[in-house]
Scaffold this active site. Structure first.
Site, PDB file in Angstrom:
ATOM      1  N   ARG A 196      35.389   5.893  33.606  1.00 26.02           N
ATOM      2  CA  ARG A 196      36.795   5.645  33.257  1.00 26.02           C
ATOM      3  C   ARG A 196      37.057   5.585  31.757  1.00 26.02           C
ATOM      4  O   ARG A 196      38.009   6.217  31.288  1.00 26.02           O
ATOM      5  CB  ARG A 196      37.315   4.385  33.970  1.00 26.02           C
ATOM      6  N   SER A 215      37.619   7.164  51.113  1.00 23.16           N
ATOM      7  CA  SER A 215      37.990   7.451  49.729  1.00 23.16           C
ATOM      8  C   SER A 215      36.683   7.573  48.948  1.00 23.16           C
ATOM      9  O   SER A 215      35.876   6.647  48.928  1.00 23.16           O
ATOM     10  CB  SER A 215      38.849   6.313  49.192  1.00 23.16           C
TER      11      SER A 215
HETATM   12  N1  ARG Z   1      34.470  -0.216  43.507  1.00 24.22           N
HETATM   13  C1  ARG Z   1      33.962   0.710  42.567  1.00 24.22           C
HETATM   14  C2  ARG Z   1      34.410   0.386  41.172  1.00 24.22           C
HETATM   15  O1  ARG Z   1      35.337  -0.339  41.015  1.00 24.22           O
HETATM   16  C3  ARG Z   1      34.210   2.128  42.948  1.00 24.22           C
HETATM   17  C4  ARG Z   1      35.628   2.520  43.208  1.00 24.22           C
HETATM   18  C5  ARG Z   1      35.602   3.978  43.457  1.00 24.22           C
HETATM   19  N2  ARG Z   1      36.716   4.571  44.081  1.00 24.22           N
HETATM   20  C6  ARG Z   1      36.684   5.130  45.307  1.00 24.22           C
HETATM   21  N3  ARG Z   1      37.661   5.892  45.633  1.00 24.22           N
HETATM   22  N4  ARG Z   1      35.707   4.978  46.125  1.00 24.22           N
HETATM   23  O2  ARG Z   1      33.838   0.837  40.218  1.00 24.22           O
END
Ligand code: ARG
Length: 400
Positions: free
Chosen positions: A97, A177
């Site tokens: 990110r 997801s």
């Molecule tokens: N929970 C993880 C994080 O906050 C992964 C989130 C990823 N998104 C998804 N669509 N699986 O880093």
């Protein structure tokens, strides 16, 4: 007057980010949308994505290959820090990110955009990571998050897109997801929302089920220099190549799956599945080479720093002064963290079976129980007397 004139949108090619394009223009009065897709090794063809953005109404469609920086500047920093959120999750999604935020800000500055946008909803960690990273890099740029405000269901989003020529997803959309990059896959939602439900085998793509793993082990030797992984089985490799090859061999033996309930920054507990074969083994091996090269006090102190570091990555504070300060400590500790770790991969286990380093503090003369022993045994007696004195005094005063 719209919310912004020219916007750079983080683009994945999926329905949500595609719908963001007409939505920004129609509902929020944005005049021009530039999309940016980052190639972080998600193993997807980004060519069609470029086309798709233009068809959906983008004026410019950028595709940036940022894999090298992703590995060198983000993944390796996390490995040097042995960063595991809640002691388990190696932050494969979280690390991407701040890099995407940086690309967005750079593009906004280059194209003279007054805002950037992303497709995150209001429930996750990623919105926080984007918003805070963007603010840190350029506080004058606005951040728009249409999906946080539009309140459309999945069906409504698809229907909205159809009005602007965005194709309905062809295959029946999966209930999961999934976020994927070179470091791993994060899988959530659908049946996984019940923490008691065993993850179906079909969700995995980088790691084999134990039943399908080879009946012979593989051995791998990972070389480190100043805390960075630099070689595999004696061969010097680029970071991308090393992680790619290691993902392959580690995943083949069914190593690298994590099933956990984690605490999101926004207060929600969520059940997440991760596949992070190379990253997990690299942290394991890195910790081990540190055990040879760091003194006990540095090593113990670093544990606390590591936990803080993992938490700040998870919580979106990559570009914070705290991160920079902790980097100072971590980089100093890594000066002499060089050497090789040997691992055996077999039936879902990665077992460290050997380590060596030119900077090793392990001293055979002191450690041995054999005749070459150089340790002064008599010195132990006085040491223990002084070391145990407070406990002895306490006992004398309290036994009654
Ligand atoms: N929970 C993880 C994080 O906050 C992964 C989130 C990823 N998104 C998804 N669509 N699986 O880093």
């Amino acid at each position: 007057m719209g919310r912004a004139t020219k916007v750079v949108l983080a683009y994945s090619g999926g329905v949500d980010t595609s719908v963001c394009i007409p939505y920004l223009k129609e509902e929020w009065g944005v005049e021009e949308v530039i999309t940016l897709a980052a190639d972080l090794g998600q193993g997807e063809e980004l060519g069609p994505i470029k086309e798709k953005a233009l068809k959906s109404g983008a004026s410019v469609s950028l595709v940036e290959n940022a894999q090298e920086s992703f590995v060198k500047d983000y993944a390796f920093a996390a490995i040097r820090a042995n960063a595991l959120y809640e002691n388990r999750y190696p932050l494969s999604t979280a690390l991407a990110r701040p890099l995407i935020a940086k690309l967005l800000v750079e593009a906004a500055e280059k194209y003279g955009a007054d805002a950037v946008a992303h497709g995150c909803t209001g429930k996750g960690n990623d919105q926080v990571r984007f918003d805070v990273s963007i603010a840190a890099l350029n506080p004058n740029i606005k951040v728009l998050a249409p999906a946080r405000e539009w309140g459309m269901s999945r069906e409504e989003t698809i229907a909205y897109g159809e009005r602007f020529g965005i194709p309905t997803p062809v295959k029946k959309s999966s209930p999961f997801s999934i976020d994927r990059n070179l470091l791993g896959r994060s899988i959530e939602a659908g049946p996984l929302e019940d923490p008691w439900t065993e993850p179906p085998e079909e969700i995995y793509a980088m790691t084999k089920a134990i039943a399908d793993t080879p009946n012979e082990p593989d051995y791998v030797e990972i070389g480190f220099e100043k805390g960075n992984p630099v070689s595999l089985n004696g061969q010097t490799l680029s970071g991308i190549e090393l992680i790619t090859q290691l993902n392959e061999v580690v995943g083949k033996h069914g190593v690298g799956r994590i099933d956990m309930v984690e605490n999101r920054l926004v207060g929600i507990k969520s059940r997440e599945i991760y596949e992070v074969p190379a990253l997990l083994v690299l942290i394991q091996a890195h910790r081990d080479i540190e055990s040879l090269c760091l003194t006990a006090d540095v090593s113990h102190y670093k544990r606390g720093i590591e936990e803080t570091y993992a938490k700040l990555i998870y919580n979106g504070l990559w570009y914070s002064p705290l991160k920079a300060a902790l980097d100072g400590f971590i980089d100093q500790t890594q000066e002499r963290v060089s050497g090789t770790v040997r691992l055996k991969l077999f039936k879902g286990n990665a077992t460290i079976v050997g380590r060596q380093s030119d900077n090793s503090l392990y001293t055979p003369d002191l450690a041995t129980y054999g005749a070459e022993d150089k340790f002064d045994h008599k010195a132990a007696e006085g040491f223990i007397y002084v070391w145990g004195l407070p406990t002895r005094v306490w006992s004398e005063k309290t036994r009654g």
